[in-house]
Structures are given as structure tokens and as C-alpha cells.
Design a protein around this motif. Structure first.
Motif, short mmCIF file in Angstrom:
data_model
loop_
_atom_site.label_atom_id
_atom_site.label_comp_id
_atom_site.label_asym_id
_atom_site.label_seq_id
_atom_site.Cartn_x
_atom_site.Cartn_y
_atom_site.Cartn_z
N ALA A 71 -76.93 -25.92 80.41
CA ALA A 71 -77.50 -24.95 81.35
C ALA A 71 -78.36 -23.99 80.53
CB ALA A 71 -76.39 -24.20 82.09
N PRO A 72 -79.19 -23.18 81.18
CA PRO A 72 -79.98 -22.20 80.44
C PRO A 72 -79.09 -21.30 79.57
CG PRO A 72 -80.75 -22.35 82.70
CD PRO A 72 -79.50 -23.17 82.62
N PRO A 73 -79.60 -20.81 78.43
CA PRO A 73 -78.80 -20.00 77.52
C PRO A 73 -78.11 -18.83 78.22
CG PRO A 73 -80.90 -20.55 76.51
CD PRO A 73 -80.98 -21.02 77.93
N GLY A 74 -76.83 -18.67 77.94
CA GLY A 74 -76.08 -17.55 78.46
C GLY A 74 -75.53 -17.72 79.86
N LYS A 75 -76.01 -18.73 80.60
CA LYS A 75 -75.53 -18.91 81.97
C LYS A 75 -74.07 -19.36 81.95
CE LYS A 75 -76.29 -21.48 86.25
NZ LYS A 75 -77.08 -22.52 86.95
N PRO A 76 -73.19 -18.72 82.73
CA PRO A 76 -71.79 -19.15 82.78
C PRO A 76 -71.66 -20.58 83.29
CG PRO A 76 -72.06 -16.97 83.75
CD PRO A 76 -73.43 -17.52 83.56
N LEU A 77 -70.67 -21.29 82.74
CA LEU A 77 -70.39 -22.65 83.16
C LEU A 77 -69.03 -22.73 83.83
CD1 LEU A 77 -71.43 -24.76 80.02
CD2 LEU A 77 -72.70 -24.55 82.17
N GLN A 78 -68.87 -23.71 84.69
CA GLN A 78 -67.56 -24.13 85.15
C GLN A 78 -67.24 -25.43 84.41
OE1 GLN A 78 -67.42 -22.09 89.57
NE2 GLN A 78 -67.44 -24.32 89.44
N ALA A 79 -66.31 -25.33 83.48
CA ALA A 79 -66.04 -26.44 82.56
C ALA A 79 -64.60 -26.91 82.67
CB ALA A 79 -66.34 -26.03 81.12
N VAL A 80 -64.43 -28.22 82.51
CA VAL A 80 -63.11 -28.83 82.46
C VAL A 80 -62.97 -29.52 81.11
CG1 VAL A 80 -61.55 -30.56 83.46
CG2 VAL A 80 -63.02 -29.19 84.95
N HIS A 81 -61.87 -29.24 80.43
CA HIS A 81 -61.58 -29.87 79.13
C HIS A 81 -60.40 -30.80 79.30
CE1 HIS A 81 -64.12 -26.87 76.98
NE2 HIS A 81 -63.74 -26.11 77.98
N LEU A 82 -60.64 -32.09 79.09
CA LEU A 82 -59.57 -33.08 79.12
C LEU A 82 -59.05 -33.22 77.69
CD1 LEU A 82 -61.31 -35.75 81.41
CD2 LEU A 82 -59.96 -33.74 82.08
N GLY A 83 -57.89 -32.65 77.44
CA GLY A 83 -57.37 -32.52 76.09
C GLY A 83 -57.69 -31.13 75.57
N GLY A 84 -56.69 -30.48 75.00
CA GLY A 84 -56.87 -29.09 74.59
C GLY A 84 -56.94 -28.89 73.09
N GLY A 85 -56.03 -29.55 72.35
CA GLY A 85 -55.96 -29.28 70.92
C GLY A 85 -55.74 -27.80 70.67
N ALA A 86 -56.53 -27.22 69.79
CA ALA A 86 -56.45 -25.78 69.51
C ALA A 86 -57.39 -24.98 70.41
CB ALA A 86 -56.77 -25.52 68.04
N LEU A 87 -57.93 -25.60 71.45
CA LEU A 87 -58.81 -24.96 72.44
C LEU A 87 -60.13 -24.52 71.80
CD1 LEU A 87 -56.14 -22.75 74.27
CD2 LEU A 87 -56.80 -25.12 74.74
N THR A 88 -60.58 -25.27 70.81
CA THR A 88 -61.80 -24.91 70.09
C THR A 88 -63.01 -24.84 71.00
OG1 THR A 88 -60.93 -25.97 68.10
CG2 THR A 88 -63.29 -25.50 68.14
N MET A 89 -63.23 -25.89 71.82
CA MET A 89 -64.43 -25.92 72.64
C MET A 89 -64.35 -24.91 73.78
SD MET A 89 -66.22 -27.83 70.89
CE MET A 89 -67.61 -27.46 71.95
N ALA A 90 -63.16 -24.68 74.32
CA ALA A 90 -63.02 -23.65 75.36
C ALA A 90 -63.36 -22.27 74.78
CB ALA A 90 -61.61 -23.67 75.93
N ARG A 91 -62.92 -22.01 73.55
CA ARG A 91 -63.24 -20.74 72.89
C ARG A 91 -64.75 -20.64 72.66
NH1 ARG A 91 -58.20 -19.05 70.24
NH2 ARG A 91 -56.75 -20.81 70.32
N TYR A 92 -65.35 -21.74 72.25
CA TYR A 92 -66.79 -21.75 71.97
C TYR A 92 -67.59 -21.39 73.22
CZ TYR A 92 -71.41 -23.47 70.63
OH TYR A 92 -72.76 -23.56 70.38
N ILE A 93 -67.25 -22.02 74.34
CA ILE A 93 -67.98 -21.75 75.58
C ILE A 93 -67.74 -20.32 76.04
CG2 ILE A 93 -68.12 -22.36 78.03
CD1 ILE A 93 -67.69 -25.28 77.20
N ALA A 94 -66.51 -19.84 75.91
CA ALA A 94 -66.21 -18.46 76.31
C ALA A 94 -67.02 -17.47 75.48
CB ALA A 94 -64.72 -18.19 76.16
#
Length: 286
Positions: A71-94
């Protein structure tokens, strides 16, 4: 029960038995609040609590490129993560897209508890972590809810079979809104049968695909990760290619006719024929 091992003048390593095996949080010598999560000795995730936008692993950097371009830079996303691990990608998007709303589906409840204890999420981040099987949890996501779905599920260093079929990919497509993106972290080695099958499988639900990986992996020279990106809209191929080439471990992007030729006529995988991804060679994480 968790056990700790003190580093030389630094933070302690922490180990605990979780459903997926022996989890270890190992401190990063170069980053004061950086940690690597290992499961049974295999590196799974890296998190820097001081800089959640920092991505250490090559495959996570490639998933980060997808999130940046979804999406355009900075625009909030609605994201689903299948598999969490240490939640690296969720932290990145946040961190990179404030006010994003995210759902994480992670079946290993003891691992989730350990992550929450040792690597707590920042207050205000809209991240909901649910203890659920990825496919069962995905079935509960409303139609067209997600802008981005990231699949990064490994059990015993292998992607479970039920997350590799046309039926599963159809569920992914259902949960994505028009124009949304699906990104899957896949691992394979020579002769790349699993990877070829996954490309053919995802193609049954999405008209636009590309694959990013280390050139040696794509040539079938070694075992490694590849990120498969799919959508119903044209992909930002030029920018993905530029970013992959500029990574510390440069990657190559395959798409179009070259990607179709890469599959070599491999048929799509169904629930009836699905198998887990191959295990990594014994010396992969030595």
C-alpha cells in the motif's frame, strides 16, 4: 520450565520447552536489545526491541519489502500472519505503518507466552495474537478483510501439508480484499519439487505471481528460503527487483514466463496429495 545461560557480561540466553520443541532466545552480540529465537537449534526469528523495523534475516527482509509495497507508504494495513514466531513481521508493520490492525495465528501457545514475557509488544500496537491452527483460524477471518496475508508456518522446520494445497490457497484468496497480497515463506532444496508445486498451486487462485530468493536456491544448488508473492493485481516487480538486488544477501526475482518455465509442468497440490515441505539437511544450521 525456563532456563537461563548468562552471556559474557551481557544478557542471558533463555530456553524453554514449547509445543514445537526446545525454544531458545539468544542475545544478539551487536544489538543491546536484539534477540534471536531458535527452535531445536534452528534460527526462526530475530527481534530488536529498540528498532522493530530492523530485519536481520534475508527472508524477513523480503517479506518486509512486500509489506512496504502492499500500500502507499504509511497507510495502515489490515494484516493476517499465519504463524507467529517472535512476531517479527507484526512488529515491523506496526512500526512502519502505525494504526495497522493485525491478527496473528500461532498454534504454539507456550511459545506465544514465552514471546510475550521476553519480548513484550509495545502498548498501542493493534496486534491480536490468537492460539489457533493457521488454516482453522484463517477460516474465521471475514471475507475480504485483509490487505495482506503472510504465511510463515513451520513445524519441525517443515511447512505442514494442510497449508500447501489449492483448498488452503482458496481460503487465502477468500480472506483477501480485491487487490490484496499473499506472501508465503517457503523452504526447499534440490530438486525443488516442493517449491515448484507451490507455485503451481498458488497460481490456481491468483493470476499475478513472483518469487524472490537467493540465486543459488533458485538454481537448485542449496537448501534455502524463497518468498512467493501473489495477488489479483499487477505486482510492483521493478521495485521488488531493485530492493532484492540491494539486500545484504542479494536476491533474484522471477516472474512471468520465466516463473512458469521454472515450474516445469508440476501439477498443483490438493488436500488429497499434499505433503509437508522437505526437512533441511542435517548440517543446514551447523
Amino acid at each position: 520450565m525456563a532456563k537461563s545461560r548468562r552471556g559474557r557480561g551481557g544478557p542471558e540466553s533463555v530456553t524453554r520447552t514449547v509445543d514445537g520443541g526446545l525454544a531458545e532466545f539468544r542475545p544478539d552480540r551487536d544489538r543491546p536489545r536484539g534477540w534471536t529465537l531458535l527452535i531445536d537449534g534452528a534460527p526462526q526469528s530475530h527481534v530488536d526491541l529498540d528498532d522493530p523495523a530492523y530485519l536481520e534475516f534475508s527472508y524477513q527482509r523480503r517479506l518486509g519489502h512486500v509489506a512496504d509495497l502492499a500500500a502507499p507508504p504509511g497507510k495502515p494495513l489490515q494484516a493476517v500472519h499465519l504463524g507467529g514466531g517472535a512476531l517479527t513481521m507484526a512488529r515491523y508493520i506496526a512500526a512502519t505503518r502505525p494504526r495497522s490492525t493485525q491478527q496473528v495465528l500461532e498454534i504454539d501457545a507456550p511459545l506465544v507466552q514465552l514471546v510475550r514475557e521476553r519480548l513484550p509488544l509495545e502498548s498501542g500496537w493493534r496486534i491480536r495474537v490468537r492460539g489457533a491452527d493457521a488454516r482453522a483460524g484463517l477460516a474465521k477471518i471475514p471475507d475480504g478483510w485483509a490487505d495482506l496475508i503472510i504465511a510463515d508456518v513451520f513445524g519441525g522446520a517443515r511447512t505442514p501439508a494442510h497449508l500447501t494445497s489449492t483448498e488452503f490457497v482458496a481460503e487465502v484468496r477468500r480472506a483477501l480484499q480485491p487487490g490484496g497480497c499473499y506472501a508465503a515463506n517457503l523452504a526447499d532444496g534440490p530438486p525443488l519439487r516442493f517449491l515448484r508445486g507451490q507455485i503451481a498451486t498458488v497460481r490456481t487462485a491468483f493470476p499475478e505471481l513472483c518469487l524472490t530468493a537467493d540465486p543459488a536456491v533458485l538454481r537448485g544448488k542449496r537448501f534455502g528460503n524463497a518468498v512467493l508473492l501473489a495477488s489479483d493485481r499487477p505486482l510492483p516487480l521493478a521495485e521488488l527487483t531493485r530492493r532484492a538486488a540491494g539486500d545484504p544477501h542479494a536476491g533474484r526475482v522471477e516472474h512471468g514466463r520465466a516463473l512458469l518455465d521454472f515450474t516445469g509442468g508440476t501439477p498443483p497440490v490438493t488436500d488429497a496429495t499434499a505433503v509437508a515441505s522437505p526437512p533441511p539437511p542435517a548440517d543446514t544450521f551447523a
